[in-house]
Scaffold this motif. Structure first.
Motif, short mmCIF file in Angstrom:
data_model
loop_
_atom_site.label_atom_id
_atom_site.label_comp_id
_atom_site.label_asym_id
_atom_site.label_seq_id
_atom_site.Cartn_x
_atom_site.Cartn_y
_atom_site.Cartn_z
N TRP A 1 32.82 -46.83 -6.46
CA TRP A 1 32.73 -47.40 -7.81
C TRP A 1 34.06 -47.19 -8.52
O TRP A 1 34.57 -46.08 -8.56
CB TRP A 1 31.61 -46.73 -8.60
CG TRP A 1 31.51 -47.21 -10.02
CD1 TRP A 1 32.20 -46.72 -11.10
CD2 TRP A 1 30.72 -48.29 -10.52
NE1 TRP A 1 31.88 -47.42 -12.23
CE2 TRP A 1 30.97 -48.38 -11.91
CE3 TRP A 1 29.81 -49.16 -9.93
CZ2 TRP A 1 30.34 -49.33 -12.71
CZ3 TRP A 1 29.19 -50.11 -10.73
CH2 TRP A 1 29.45 -50.18 -12.10
N GLN B 1 38.07 -50.64 -12.99
CA GLN B 1 37.78 -52.06 -12.78
C GLN B 1 36.60 -52.50 -13.64
O GLN B 1 36.60 -53.61 -14.17
CB GLN B 1 37.48 -52.31 -11.30
CG GLN B 1 37.62 -53.77 -10.88
CD GLN B 1 39.05 -54.26 -10.89
OE1 GLN B 1 40.00 -53.50 -11.03
NE2 GLN B 1 39.23 -55.57 -10.75
N PHE B 2 35.59 -51.64 -13.76
CA PHE B 2 34.43 -51.95 -14.59
C PHE B 2 34.86 -52.15 -16.04
O PHE B 2 34.45 -53.11 -16.70
CB PHE B 2 33.41 -50.81 -14.49
CG PHE B 2 32.18 -50.99 -15.34
CD1 PHE B 2 31.18 -51.87 -14.95
CD2 PHE B 2 32.02 -50.28 -16.51
CE1 PHE B 2 30.03 -52.03 -15.73
CE2 PHE B 2 30.88 -50.43 -17.29
CZ PHE B 2 29.89 -51.31 -16.90
N HIS C 1 36.98 -55.43 -16.45
CA HIS C 1 36.14 -56.63 -16.38
C HIS C 1 35.35 -56.81 -17.67
O HIS C 1 35.29 -57.91 -18.24
CB HIS C 1 35.19 -56.54 -15.19
CG HIS C 1 34.22 -57.69 -15.12
ND1 HIS C 1 34.59 -58.96 -14.70
CD2 HIS C 1 32.90 -57.76 -15.45
CE1 HIS C 1 33.54 -59.77 -14.78
NE2 HIS C 1 32.51 -59.06 -15.22
N SER C 2 34.73 -55.73 -18.14
CA SER C 2 33.90 -55.81 -19.34
C SER C 2 34.71 -56.23 -20.55
O SER C 2 34.30 -57.11 -21.33
CB SER C 2 33.22 -54.45 -19.60
OG SER C 2 32.40 -54.08 -18.52
N ASP D 1 27.40 -56.01 -18.14
CA ASP D 1 27.21 -55.41 -16.81
C ASP D 1 26.79 -53.95 -16.89
O ASP D 1 26.88 -53.21 -15.89
CB ASP D 1 28.50 -55.53 -15.98
CG ASP D 1 28.64 -56.89 -15.32
OD1 ASP D 1 27.63 -57.61 -15.23
OD2 ASP D 1 29.76 -57.24 -14.89
N GLN E 1 24.72 -52.57 -14.06
CA GLN E 1 25.37 -52.17 -12.81
C GLN E 1 25.73 -50.68 -12.85
O GLN E 1 25.57 -49.96 -11.86
CB GLN E 1 26.63 -53.00 -12.56
CG GLN E 1 26.35 -54.44 -12.17
CD GLN E 1 27.59 -55.12 -11.61
OE1 GLN E 1 28.35 -54.52 -10.85
NE2 GLN E 1 27.80 -56.36 -11.98
N VAL F 1 33.95 -56.40 -11.07
CA VAL F 1 33.40 -55.08 -10.78
C VAL F 1 33.28 -54.88 -9.27
O VAL F 1 33.54 -53.80 -8.75
CB VAL F 1 32.03 -54.90 -11.45
CG1 VAL F 1 31.44 -53.53 -11.11
CG2 VAL F 1 32.15 -55.06 -12.96
#
Length: 293
Positions: free
Chosen positions: A114, A118-119, A122-123, A153, A156, A252
């Motif tokens: 994870w 990146q999360f 992206h968000s 997201d 996730q 993600v």
């Protein structure tokens, strides 16, 4: 604000995933006020400015962002109150919200594979693009675009934190079968991350239009919202923004095709000759804030 109602002994997947909200760090005073403002509670933005100024790291980042080439301001902005006067509450709130949430996320223990960076990227990218689109195209509940993008997201993250075994099963299924992450989520969990995201936002008491847009961001044709004539649904904007950002490689996980992608591109939103301006504004805003993540 964070009152998880699921039973501790509940066996079903949704409740187990939502219990992961308790594993997230507590909201900071600033984030509490920002979330309350999204829920239309009475919030003093003068008090919010005071709180930001007391957080030296956040205040420094906000002021560096405001003084960046993005805004092209004459002179130097030295205070949060000055920044509010020049930029307006909306832009300042969006930047503060994204930085505060990202800082909270980075404290979370996540499984191997994870990428919290990146999360976050992206968000924030989806949030910025959705917000920019709604400034150029009439959209139902446009004021919720940034928050919807920022939290679309969240489900996730809850799966990764709260259901690590299922998270691994989903990853294996995607790798071995070629199924998209959304398809694999449905197979393993019986629901999708979009549904979990919406359920979490309900627990956080965010407005229903934001919950709805997040729930249907994978396939906005299923959204029961009936916008006024000439308006887009917020889920349609969110889906198009999510698709565009994923195709830039800011994703993600694997860049998968989702239901309805072909019909909900930026080009399909009716922006016309405003589209290049929207893309340019998005690229500039994202480039300016990206270094803070």
């Amino acid at each position: 604000m964070k009152n998880v109602t699921a039973s501790v002994n509940a066996p079903n997947v949704k409740d187990r995933a939502l219990l992961a909200l308790e594993k997230l760090p507590p909201f900071s005073p600033i984030l509490n006020r920002l979330m309350a403002s999204l829920a239309h509670e009475d919030v003093s933005f003068a008090k919010l400015a005071d709180l930001i100024e007391k957080d030296t790291v956040l205040a420094g980042n906000i002021l560096r962002l405001v003084n960046s080439a993005l805004y092209g301001l004459r002179g130097t902005v030295n205070s949060i109150r000055h920044a509010i006067a020049l930029l307006g509450l909306g832009k300042l709130r969006n930047a503060t919200l994204s930085m505060s949430v990202a800082r909270m996320w980075t404290q979370v223990k996540t499984p191997a594979g994870w990428s919290m960076n990146q999360f976050n990227l992206h968000s924030v990218a989806v949030a910025i693009l959705a917000d920019v689109v709604t400034q150029r195209r009439a959209t139902h509940y446009a004021e919720g675009a940034f928050a919807a993008g920022l939290f679309h997201d969240l489900g996730q993250l809850l799966v990764a934190v709260g259901l690590p075994q299922e998270y691994e099963q989903i990853a294996i299924l995607c790798h071995k079968s070629g199924r998209t992450p959304v398809e694999a989520e449905s197979d393993v969990l019986g629901l999708t991350h979009a549904e979990l995201s919406a359920e979490a936002l309900a627990i956080w008491n965010l407005p229903e239009p934001i919950q709805t847009a997040v729930r249907y961001h994978g396939d906005s044709k299923l959204d029961p919202t009936v916008p006024d004539p000439g308006e887009l649904s917020l889920s349609t904007v969110l889906q198009a923004a999510d698709q565009y950002v994923r195709r830039l490689g800011i994703s993600v996980g694997p860049i998968e095709k989702m239901p309805g992608d072909e019909g909900h591109t930026l080009e399909s939103l009716g922006l016309g000759d405003r589209l290049p301006t929207v893309i340019s504004e998005f690229e500039n805003e994202f480039a300016a804030i990206k270094p803070y993540f």
